[in-house]
Design an enzyme around this catalytic site. Sequence first.
Site, PDB file in Angstrom:
ATOM      1  CB  CYS A  58       7.401  -5.093  -1.442  1.00 29.72           C
ATOM      2  SG  CYS A  58       6.936  -4.794   0.314  1.00 29.72           S
ATOM      3  CG  HIS A 104       5.027  -3.463  -4.357  1.00 34.90           C
ATOM      4  ND1 HIS A 104       3.946  -4.017  -3.551  1.00 34.90           N
ATOM      5  CD2 HIS A 104       5.724  -2.708  -3.146  1.00 34.90           C
ATOM      6  CE1 HIS A 104       4.022  -3.980  -2.364  1.00 34.90           C
ATOM      7  NE2 HIS A 104       4.995  -3.248  -2.054  1.00 34.90           N
ATOM      8  CG  ASN A 146       2.435  -2.438   0.871  1.00 32.81           C
ATOM      9  OD1 ASN A 146       2.631  -3.619   0.465  1.00 32.81           O
ATOM     10  ND2 ASN A 146       3.379  -1.614   0.845  1.00 32.81           N
TER      11      ASN A 146
END
Length: 351
Positions: A115, A278, A308
């Site tokens: 991430c 993020h 995500n």
Amino acid sequence: MKTKIAGIGKYLPKRVVTNQELTTYMDTTNEWIIERTGIEERRYAEKHKETPTTMAAAAARIAIERAGITPEDIDFIIFATLSPDYYFPGCGVLLQRELGLTKTEIGALDIRNQCTGFVYGMSVADQFIKTGMYKNILLVGSEMHSMGLDFSDEGRAVTVIFGDGAGAVVLQPTDKENQGILNTVLHSDGTHAEELAMINPGSHGGYHLGPEKFGYPDPSIPGGVFVTQKMVDDNMLTPNMTGQLVFKNAVVKFPEVIKEGLAKAGLEKEDIDLLVPHQANLRISQFVQKVMGLPDEKVVNNIQKYGNTTAASIPIALCEAYEDGRIKEGDLVCLAAFGSGFTWGSVLVRW
Ligand code: COA
């Protein structure tokens, strides 16, 4: 000399997968997913036709065009992904080929920081530009999670969160006073490496967690075994996540690293014009927004539509904000990420 974002692009696969569709594969509900994550739908790439590399190329072509250069001008590629086309070689060279780049005087680097991959990539690119080594760096984050998720009930807590997509930027030097990357901050802590991870297949041979769990050792084979039958039988070839531990760490580390970047630049949180976190979980981003005291119009959230997308989430969200006219010249944009590793980091950039 500083580093500016000269062009930006994104690619989202066409196929929309709603929460409702996921309920046909596993024991979950639209309400549970929205309440815990804010996600309403995500995109899945077309199997056998699209890959992290092809999606990255689509995003990259837009970024390159917007930077006013041609693909042949790219002198360095940085590719961040946790879902590469191959275990090796990495996607950097595959993207070079996909874009038809024939010159070999360029480098291709692969980043494995999940991430935080895009933030790490920005930091690396910034150093290369500041030292004068490269002038047109193509940085992409691209993920095809849908290939590696567990669609049984066992995998539901992980599977509902993730989606596919790609984002890209072209980074160039700038000598304008009020433009460019002010600083990047990187952190890591391997203590919880296995708490958000895809452990198999791998070369660990059971070292970290004990061989028995994975079906080792097999004395009849002289080397190691990359994939054991036990891994297949016991459904160990998909990602695992200790959700609450990740959540608890994320809500602390996000604000910390944003404040650290601001302090290094001698700025206050009020100076931020746009925060692009993020897109891990809408609840995490809302918590961070509250702690930072930022109004809605200063925070980008698009996880509702795309889930995500790990290394791709920041460039996709940044690109969307740019296309929506939410960023103007001179704006202070803050990128921040937290994820598997754990790794976390931030970037402060004057647009
Ligand atoms: N649908 C329905 N129920 C589900 C489910 C799903 N998709 N996934 C898990 N559950 C169930 C669990 O089995 C558990 O049931 P039980 O109480 O009967 O045991 C219950 O929901 C609560 O599970 P829990 O794991 O405690 O939920 P949570 O409130 O922590 O939410 C996450 C789970 C994953 C949404 C949350 O922990 C989270 O967002 N963590 C951060 C994840 C993240 O951001 N990852 C990316 C980092 S980059």
